[in-house]
Scaffold this active site. Structure first.
Site, short mmCIF file in Angstrom:
data_model
loop_
_atom_site.label_atom_id
_atom_site.label_comp_id
_atom_site.label_asym_id
_atom_site.label_seq_id
_atom_site.Cartn_x
_atom_site.Cartn_y
_atom_site.Cartn_z
N ASP A 205 8.50 -4.89 -5.95
CA ASP A 205 8.59 -5.56 -4.75
C ASP A 205 8.45 -7.09 -4.98
O ASP A 205 9.34 -7.89 -4.27
CB ASP A 205 7.14 -5.38 -3.83
CG ASP A 205 7.47 -3.83 -3.80
OD1 ASP A 205 8.32 -2.92 -4.29
OD2 ASP A 205 6.56 -3.21 -3.30
N GLU B 299 -2.91 1.29 -12.07
CA GLU B 299 -1.52 0.97 -11.68
C GLU B 299 -0.73 0.43 -12.51
O GLU B 299 0.56 0.62 -12.68
CB GLU B 299 -1.71 0.78 -10.30
CG GLU B 299 -0.50 0.39 -9.53
CD GLU B 299 -0.60 -0.39 -8.18
OE1 GLU B 299 -1.71 -0.59 -7.76
OE2 GLU B 299 0.37 -0.48 -7.22
C1 2M8 Z 1 4.29 -0.31 -4.39
O1 2M8 Z 1 4.78 -0.80 -2.89
C2 2M8 Z 1 4.40 -0.53 -1.70
C3 2M8 Z 1 5.47 -0.86 -0.84
O2 2M8 Z 1 6.25 0.26 -1.07
C4 2M8 Z 1 3.19 -1.49 -1.56
O3 2M8 Z 1 2.88 -2.26 -2.44
O4 2M8 Z 1 2.43 -1.31 -0.42
C5 2M8 Z 1 5.18 -0.69 -5.52
O5 2M8 Z 1 4.64 -0.65 -6.84
C6 2M8 Z 1 6.16 0.53 -5.37
O6 2M8 Z 1 7.15 0.82 -6.47
C7 2M8 Z 1 5.56 1.97 -5.27
O7 2M8 Z 1 6.45 3.07 -5.17
C8 2M8 Z 1 4.17 1.95 -4.19
C9 2M8 Z 1 3.51 3.17 -4.55
O8 2M8 Z 1 3.23 3.32 -5.77
O9 2M8 Z 1 3.54 0.75 -4.65
#
Ligand code: 2M8
Length: 419
Positions: free
Chosen positions: A163, A391
């Protein structure tokens, strides 16, 4: 590698299992995510093939009639306020399943193939999911061919999965915000993770604005998105999954020809549209120019089995270079360690991510670069062993960052240890 690490990784998946699918992490991401589901299914496949299949079938339950596999399938029991933007924001879904309207890297066919190898169900699981996977790929080839060259375009940085990558700074800066300002919203992502490890407010304003405009336009893929990019990693994953789809077709007695042909087309499009002679770069369809930023996105095409040998070698050299490997040899950084945009602790702007290291190791191995692949895997395991199942990780100190007890990190560890 040690049994305690394997046990800890299995405990993380078990702790994040909800009964139907697996959350990325209990507090930060309390729903099911698109490409997380694929990694997680591969992790589960070594422990509990039933859960692995359920993971994939759960995300596919959120598939829209147009074929898109959503980037979030929401759990009905979780209050709206637990995650922003939640189900009320997206107002999307199908057959009573609330979902977002964006998609994410289509790793699912590849995951389905890997899950089937360790399933007692024989081909039954593949037969159940094949049509849905085909529809997902058709959606990308049809509705997302905004550049007309056979690659899939993403309409939002969230669709890349990376993102906050510096690669998106320029196209995001060109997104117009309303003169009166972005309508108020409340970020929820900094309740459990430090603000210094999450995207800036300026980036979030644009994320929210882009998502609102896409939603208010009925999620029409009409080429009008203010953010419209061909991403080398997203497309390389699509290509890798297209090869998996051909293999799946062969296993269940379907014609593999269309998927083999599609793989050739995507490979050629990657080479003609995103390779600049030195590296793969995202193409901004708003300017029709390549975005000249060194990030881990550029290494994604290692997943292409047809990549010419000298191109694979160039990518491997880039991966091993000081742009991506710190002096301590701690994993592959998500973005150029030597660039002014590099931030050690902030989300996708520098940290090491286990899921990407896992993908890159698979890519390297596919090109016979076995030593390089093993090195990436071993450094990933050491990082996780040292800092916990987090993470992401600081590429300079190895500190664990972001959410704790993180599912795709656990899945990558399990697959590396078992495969
Ligand atoms: C992160 O993205 C979400 C939005 O989709 C967020 O930050 O709220 C990113 O690292 C994405 O690649 C990942 O799929 C998600 C859940 O792990 O988190």
């Amino acid at each position: 590698m040690t049994a305690p690490l394997a046990d800890a990784a299995e405990a993380v998946l078990a702790g994040n299992w909800t009964g139907e699918s697996t959350v990325p992490s209990r507090h930060q991401y309390p729903h099911q995510w698109g490409w997380d589901a694929a990694y997680i299914a591969i992790g589960w496949s070594w422990i509990d093939a039933g859960r692995a299949a359920a993971e994939i079938e759960s995300i596919l339950r959120g598939q829209w009639p147009d074929g898109r596999v959503p980037h979030i399938v929401f759990h009905p029991g979780v209050p709206e306020g637990e995650y922003f933007p939640g189900p009320a924001f997206w107002a999307g879904g199908v057959d009573g399943v609330a979902t977002s309207g964006l998609t994410q890297p289509p790793l699912h066919a590849r995951a389905a193939l890997e899950v089937s190898r360790r399933s007692d169900e024989g081909d039954a699981f593949l037969r159940r999911v094949f049509g849905r996977l085909v529809a997902q790929h058709d959606y990308l080839a049809g509705r997302r061919n905004a550049g007309g060259g056979g690659l899939a375009a993403i309409v939002h940085p969230w669709e890349s999965g990376l993102d906050d990558s510096p690669a998106w700074d320029e196209p995001l800066a060109a997104v117009d915000l309303p003169a009166e300002g972005v309508a108020p919203y409340e970020r929820r992502d900094r309740r459990h993770v430090a603000a210094s490890e999450r995207p800036s407010d300026a980036a979030y304003d644009r994320f929210v604005q882009l998502a609102r405009v896409y939603r208010d336009g009925g999620y029409a893929d009409d080429g009008q998105s203010a953010f419209l990019v061909e991403d080398p990693l997203f497309n390389a994953i699509w290509l890798w999954s297209t090869h998996a789809l051909a293999e799946i077709a062969g296993l269940i007695g379907e014609d593999a020809g269309p998927y083999r042909d599609a793989a050739v087309r995507i490979h050629e499009a990657l080479m003609t549209r995103l390779w600049d002679g030195e590296r793969f770069l995202p193409r901004d369809l708003r300017t029709d120019r390549l975005i000249d930023r060194r990030t881990i996105l550029s290494l994604g095409p290692l997943l292409d089995p047809q990549l010419p040998e000298e191109v694979a070698a160039a990518l491997a050299a880039e991966l091993e270079s000081p742009h991506f490997r710190g002096p301590g040899g701690l994993g592959v950084a998500s973005s150029d360690l030597l660039a002014p945009t590099f931030e050690r602790r902030r989300y996708w702007r520098g940290p090491v991510w286990a899921n990407l290291n896992w993908l890159l190791a698979r890519g390297l191995r596919q090109h016979g670069l076995v030593r390089e692949a093993a090195d990436v895997e071993q450094t990933t395991l050491s990082l996780v062993e040292h800092a916990g199942i987090r993470e992401y990780y600081d590429p300079v100190t190895g500190d664990g960052l972001g959410a704790e007890d993180f599912s795709w990190t656990a899945a990558a560890v399990i697959d590396i240890l078992r495969a």
